[in-house]
Scaffold this active site. Structure first.
Site, PDB file in Angstrom:
ATOM      1  N   ARG A 137      -6.089 -44.907   2.121  1.00 58.18           N
ATOM      2  CA  ARG A 137      -6.766 -44.919   3.415  1.00 58.18           C
ATOM      3  C   ARG A 137      -8.240 -44.545   3.260  1.00 58.18           C
ATOM      4  NH1 ARG A 137      -9.896 -41.609   6.484  1.00 58.18           N
ATOM      5  NH2 ARG A 137      -8.576 -39.841   5.898  1.00 58.18           N
ATOM      6  N   CYS A 144     -17.597 -41.935   3.010  1.00 61.66           N
ATOM      7  CA  CYS A 144     -17.483 -41.903   4.467  1.00 61.66           C
ATOM      8  C   CYS A 144     -18.405 -42.979   5.023  1.00 61.66           C
ATOM      9  CB  CYS A 144     -17.871 -40.535   5.025  1.00 61.66           C
ATOM     10  SG  CYS A 144     -17.819 -40.477   6.835  1.00 61.66           S
ATOM     11  N   HIS A 197     -10.303 -30.667   1.489  1.00 59.67           N
ATOM     12  CA  HIS A 197     -10.646 -32.071   1.233  1.00 59.67           C
ATOM     13  C   HIS A 197     -12.092 -32.095   0.749  1.00 59.67           C
ATOM     14  CE1 HIS A 197     -10.214 -36.480   2.524  1.00 59.67           C
ATOM     15  NE2 HIS A 197     -11.467 -36.376   2.112  1.00 59.67           N
TER      16      HIS A 197
END
Length: 314
Positions: free
Chosen positions: A30, A256, A223
């Site tokens: 993902r 990101c 994370h």
């Protein structure tokens, strides 16, 4: 020849200050693939998931139900899940941004979702088209409806250590966002170093802020992105504070799409190498994982960011 014949140190164990076992939350399918310039075919994604499961990873974040306009790389979420053959003992959580995304996830038969929040105003505006407080108008109904439907819910908090527009983020601000997610019904909170600026001391400070406010360390995950090469050091700092769930991405894939300074995630292979050397159990076959990430790199047409993959697979 396996990796242990190529120089992996013997397992020495620790003095008891570290967890005996760590859960690796694999985000490559993902978080890794959503940042690719080109859309990866669903057949490749399915094989990637299956290879990761066969390597021993038991939590695979499979996809996201974000609107395809914003993340076209994951526009095939329904098709992926309809064609997925789940492995016994493996969880396949999905990311859900809003009630529409939850409806799609429920229709696809998922049992575990994650929502994502921002610890800063600017990133909330850029990533969620909302504000720091207003973002909860999206999350809280999703969390409540998901829990009513029997789903487990994880909460992500982005920009926990630094924001490219606002600079250093106060730990108390991160706590306020995280506590609200937990109070809404999230069973676990993943603290994200979205742009990779954290250091071991800042990681310890944020975790201490949560536990000092009564949040159980078992409810926290970490994370890390490896922008400045600190992801492994930050992971060790979190482990020493008692964190037992660590997010990582096979081959170091990811970044990101809404923060250009965010580079790849902590590579799962690099994490496994660290855990092996510390004598911490994790259940992952490093040989199979390296082979999987090397295979995925070939599908993407470029070398893996993972140091371990580059060293062992060429």
């Amino acid at each position: 020849m396996g990796v242990r014949e190529l120089g992996l140190p013997e397992r020495l164990g620790t003095d008891g200050s570290l967890p005996s076992r760590v859960t690796i939350w694999e985000v490559g399918p993902r978080d890794g693939l959503q940042n690719e310039a080109n859309v990866v075919p669903v057949e490749v994604k399915l094989e990637f998931l299956d290879r990761l499961a066969l390597a021993g990873l038991t939590t695979l974040e499979a996809t996201s139900f974000v609107h395809p306009k914003w993340v076209p790389q994951l526009a095939d979420a329904e098709e992926l899940l309809s064609r997925l053959s789940p492995r016994d003992g493996v969880r396949y959580p999905v990311l859900v941004p809003n009630e529409r995304g939850l409806s799609r996830a429920l229709a696809a038969g998922v049992s575990h979702i994650a929502v994502f929040a921002s610890a800063t105003e600017t990133f909330a505006q850029r990533n969620l088209n909302s504000g720091l407080d207003a973002q909860f108008a999206m999350f809280e109904p999703v969390i409540g409806q998901a829990r009513e439907a029997g789903l487990d819910v994880r909460g992500y908090v982005s920009m926990c250590f630094g924001d490219p527009w606002e600079g250093a983020v106060p730990a108390e601000q991160v706590l306020a966002v995280g506590k609200r997610l937990l109070d809404a019904g999230c069973s676990q909170l993943s603290l994200g170093d979205t742009i990779g600026v954290a250091t071991a001391a800042s990681v310890e400070h944020v975790i201490d802020t949560f536990t000092g406010a009564g949040v159980a360390v078992g409810d926290l995950a970490v994370h890390f992105h490896d922008t400045y090469g600190q992801a492994l050091a930050n992971t060790l700092a979190a482990l020493r504070k008692g964190v037992t769930t660590v997010d990582s991405s096979a081959g170091g894939l990811g970044g990101c799409p809404y923060a250009e300074s965010a580079t790849g995630n902590l590579a799962t292979e690099d994490l496994v190498w660290l855990l092996d050397g510390l004598g911490i159990e994790h259940g992952v076959d490093l040989d199979a994982l390296v082979e999987t990430s090397a295979w995925m790199s070939k599908q993407l047409g470029r070398p893996s960011p993972s140091r371990v993959v580059r060293a062992l697979a060429g």
